[in-house]
Design an enzyme around this catalytic site. Sequence first.
Site, PDB file in Angstrom:
ATOM      1  CD  GLU A 153      -3.007  25.312-118.564  1.00 52.26           C
ATOM      2  OE1 GLU A 153      -2.969  26.347-117.875  1.00 52.26           O
ATOM      3  OE2 GLU A 153      -4.066  24.819-119.005  1.00 52.26           O
ATOM      4  CG  HIS A 201      -5.866  27.779-123.002  1.00 49.98           C
ATOM      5  ND1 HIS A 201      -6.067  27.972-121.654  1.00 49.98           N
ATOM      6  CD2 HIS A 201      -6.793  28.552-123.619  1.00 49.98           C
ATOM      7  CE1 HIS A 201      -7.065  28.809-121.466  1.00 49.98           C
ATOM      8  NE2 HIS A 201      -7.527  29.185-122.636  1.00 49.98           N
ATOM      9  CG  HIS A 221     -22.849  21.983-124.486  1.00 48.27           C
ATOM     10  ND1 HIS A 221     -24.101  22.229-124.989  1.00 48.27           N
ATOM     11  CD2 HIS A 221     -22.978  22.055-123.129  1.00 48.27           C
ATOM     12  CE1 HIS A 221     -24.955  22.434-123.999  1.00 48.27           C
ATOM     13  NE2 HIS A 221     -24.288  22.355-122.850  1.00 48.27           N
ATOM     14  CG  HIS A 269     -10.335  31.358-116.780  1.00 44.52           C
ATOM     15  ND1 HIS A 269      -9.786  32.599-116.992  1.00 44.52           N
ATOM     16  CD2 HIS A 269      -9.577  30.489-117.508  1.00 44.52           C
ATOM     17  CE1 HIS A 269      -8.743  32.495-117.807  1.00 44.52           C
ATOM     18  NE2 HIS A 269      -8.602  31.230-118.130  1.00 44.52           N
ATOM     19  CG  HIS A 287     -26.488  22.801-116.682  1.00 47.03           C
ATOM     20  ND1 HIS A 287     -26.464  24.130-117.049  1.00 47.03           N
ATOM     21  CD2 HIS A 287     -25.915  22.123-117.718  1.00 47.03           C
ATOM     22  CE1 HIS A 287     -25.905  24.258-118.235  1.00 47.03           C
ATOM     23  NE2 HIS A 287     -25.568  23.058-118.669  1.00 47.03           N
TER      24      HIS A 287
END
Length: 326
Positions: free
Chosen positions: A73, A76, A299, A133, A239
């Site tokens: 975290e 990032h 992906h 986000h 999806h």
Amino acid sequence: MKALKVLVSSAVVLAMLVILLGAYTRLTDAGLGCPDWPGCYGFLKVPEQAHHIEQAEALYPERPVESHKAWNEMIHRYFAGTLGLLILAIFLFSLKQKRLLLPSLLLGLVVFQAALGMWTVTLALHPVVVMGHLLGGFSLLSLLAVYWWQLQPTPLIAVKQSLKLLFWPVLLVLAAQIALGGWTAANYAALACIQLPVCEAGWTSQLNFDEAFSLHLGYDNYEYGVMSQSARATVHVMHRVGAVITLLVVAAYAIALWRTSAGLMRNLAVAVLVLLLLQFSLGLANVVLHLPLANAVAHNFVAANLVMCLVVIGYQLHRNKESAYA
């Protein structure tokens, strides 16, 4: 101008890296690796010494320190913060060039992205915030790519008016599919169906659209999801349906662009086709291989590049001269 080009090029690369790190953080369940923001358990870095860990766990007794998740975290956040400073520098340099529209949008968007990053933590991974986000990150990369494109000596090319008009619905289809992918990931629905082509037997009787697309307000924590299995399967199925629709729509548009264009635009059309087919293949692999980490990160990353490529095409189309046969 040279310094501005270097800054924008660096920002594009850094934005890609931040997207990769963001996907890795989410997919390793490290989104709440640090339960506060912008620091970590009240520190500027992950607490590692015994007395710091004791202090951290006294502040957040409900969330013991997991160093590997916390570092995922914080790394990032460090890179995202650096990107924010880089975009601020781009804005300041752009003042001299009198190119303020895109730099202003970029600065506003990166500030909003920071707010979304904060809300991701303070609202305990609320799916709407997590999805927003993701979309914000893709939008930031796309706008940076357009600004980079603006700074290059790209030629004007004659294009059909119909291709300009069709660009917007095609982009809308792709954006809707990206949003569905974000909603799937944010609600931990990526493995809700593990059979092809659609879902497990009897899936049609399990569809639950009301819960699948509810905002799910009022929960204290959304980590690992709050939806029922039927709702997650519904999101997953939608999806997959969206993936097929997006494949057909975007591929048809890219082929039409390739057939009626030349040079640079043709190369961009090929890039979209390659990324589209790669993205669809990675999606299939996620199902068949049960969401391996590297494949799932890829992906996410390829999706970002696909959006970026299509947005650059749209920018180039709308700055080109219309052809005589338009």
